[in-house]
Design a protein around this motif. Sequence first.
Motif, short mmCIF file in Angstrom:
data_model
loop_
_atom_site.label_atom_id
_atom_site.label_comp_id
_atom_site.label_asym_id
_atom_site.label_seq_id
_atom_site.Cartn_x
_atom_site.Cartn_y
_atom_site.Cartn_z
N VAL A 200 -15.66 -26.08 -7.92
CA VAL A 200 -16.45 -27.12 -7.26
C VAL A 200 -17.20 -27.95 -8.30
CG1 VAL A 200 -18.39 -27.56 -5.71
CG2 VAL A 200 -16.70 -25.83 -5.10
N ARG A 201 -17.80 -27.27 -9.24
CA ARG A 201 -18.59 -27.97 -10.27
C ARG A 201 -17.71 -28.92 -11.07
NH1 ARG A 201 -21.09 -27.47 -15.53
NH2 ARG A 201 -23.35 -27.82 -15.34
N LYS A 202 -16.52 -28.51 -11.40
CA LYS A 202 -15.62 -29.33 -12.21
C LYS A 202 -15.08 -30.52 -11.43
CE LYS A 202 -11.26 -29.16 -14.81
NZ LYS A 202 -10.14 -28.30 -15.26
N ASN A 203 -14.78 -30.32 -10.16
CA ASN A 203 -14.03 -31.32 -9.41
C ASN A 203 -14.84 -32.15 -8.42
OD1 ASN A 203 -11.01 -30.81 -10.10
ND2 ASN A 203 -11.88 -28.76 -9.82
N LEU A 204 -15.95 -31.60 -7.92
CA LEU A 204 -16.68 -32.28 -6.84
C LEU A 204 -18.12 -32.64 -7.19
CD1 LEU A 204 -15.56 -30.07 -3.79
CD2 LEU A 204 -14.37 -32.01 -4.85
N PHE A 205 -18.68 -32.06 -8.23
CA PHE A 205 -20.11 -32.20 -8.53
C PHE A 205 -20.30 -33.04 -9.78
CE2 PHE A 205 -24.10 -30.35 -10.41
CZ PHE A 205 -24.97 -30.81 -9.43
N ASP A 206 -21.17 -34.03 -9.69
CA ASP A 206 -21.51 -34.86 -10.84
C ASP A 206 -22.71 -34.23 -11.55
OD1 ASP A 206 -22.52 -36.82 -12.61
OD2 ASP A 206 -21.79 -38.46 -11.34
N THR A 207 -22.48 -33.69 -12.73
CA THR A 207 -23.54 -32.97 -13.44
C THR A 207 -24.58 -33.90 -14.06
OG1 THR A 207 -22.16 -32.89 -15.44
CG2 THR A 207 -22.05 -31.00 -13.95
N GLN A 208 -24.38 -35.20 -13.94
CA GLN A 208 -25.38 -36.16 -14.42
C GLN A 208 -26.32 -36.59 -13.30
OE1 GLN A 208 -25.58 -36.91 -17.79
NE2 GLN A 208 -24.00 -35.31 -17.82
N THR A 209 -25.75 -36.80 -12.11
CA THR A 209 -26.56 -37.33 -11.00
C THR A 209 -26.91 -36.29 -9.95
OG1 THR A 209 -24.63 -37.94 -9.64
CG2 THR A 209 -25.39 -39.55 -11.30
#
Length: 498
Positions: A200-209
């Motif tokens: 999920v973190r790699k494909n669906l979640f924007d780690t900047q916003t």
Amino acid sequence: MRSRKSLGFVLVVLNGVAAISNNDADAMFNDWNNAFLSGSQYRRSINDPAPDTTWSASLDILVAEDAFDRTGDSARMTLVNNLLNSWLAATPPPWSWDGWNDDIGWFTLALARGYQITGTQNFLTQAEYGFNYAFGRGWDETYIGGGIWEQQPDDAQGDGRTPAKEALSNDSLGKVACLLYQSTGNEAYLQNAEKIYAWVRKNLFDTQTGKLITGIDWNGKAITNTAAYNQGTFLDFATLLWKITFNPMYRDDALLALEFGKNSLTNNGIFSNSNTGLNTWADEMARGVGNFVNAAGLWDKYFDWMNQNANSILANRRTDKGITWNAWDQKTPNTDLITNTYASAVAWLQYTPAVKPTNVSGIMYITNKATGLRIDSGSSRDSSSNIVQWGANPAMAQKWLITQSPDFSWTLTSLRTWLVIDNPRESTQNGENMIQYRSSRANNQRWWIDQQADGSYKIWNKQSQKALDGSRMTNNGALVAQNDWTGADSQRWLITRA
């Protein structure tokens, strides 16, 4: 979840924001029950007495579980037990008839939480079955390197749909895996939870916003819609993994997800959606916000905002039923909306305290002033094993989640064993050794925590009225007892953030 896709209440004003009362949260839940509860099932709507069913009923039951988690009230424990037994009787496994993996996520989430609340073994058994079934058929590394199908491809294509891997199936089942790990200690559940989260973190979640998108379809195309329920489920998933592993990445992700939800999915800070085709909207956001803010000790930052939403919920209730729809900044119409439409408002009030918790709330170390040793749950996950003292180290056995109840008592939960500090048999004996036990929220598991003039804390049991005592024992493995309060350093504890 198909449909998801498509009065005086002020006690005090703090920093210009009215704080709700415990009575408000109780009343909202009671009004919800009065409107929808029929025996041990919730009805489909106010005017439709037929029982709510399958995944939709699971959403209803999660609200009852929220109400128990806030209060620890034994009547609400009984209600949760009865609701889940009735649900299982109406929806027995196997669930192969349901091709939607997020549906089974909600089934098993209600069951896994229900086990932690009631201790009913069958709820755990069926939660494990459901998770293993959905993960076993839904996790697929052939497409996009992993992830759980929202609807199974064969089922989706039979419905004329394009199969997709979505946030809701992955995050709901990821939360279930975390709860199953807490309840069983089976490392396989934790490994699966972390595998789901990584995808999920790699494909669906924007780690900047902090933005979470809906999913990725069969052709690898991003489905970029955002939704409060998706955002909140991810937030709660990240919080669970942070509490289990103490990996700061999960905490940082949870904070980003909360901030995106607060700033980008609200109207002037208020969660609001008037689409009557929705079921719930911000119920999972309520759980994610409440659980994260409590664990991270961020009440100073978010308490007023949580109350801002609670006040809007209360101000916009239905005048005849006392319940609020998903559009919290708009008056609730007196029309026959489905039961789930009112769930989010009830949930939010269960996670918004009447009084801002003090700075002992959150994940803490508890160190004896006399011995310098910390309270430690030890290596055993067995109920009734002794609480001990041990030299300071960063182990999970020394990290305690300290959570306040509406009566201002506290529950102390080990992040190693997920058991709580318990006064065995409600003992009133001096020298009785304290144990860890499955949480029931009974008075022998509730503690008053009072700061002393020297900055240390007296921790004393609600049932026995006796204080936790390190007994001046300085060896690793020394037990923790209860004794009449004398004010000695062995009864004074330093509580510091982990």
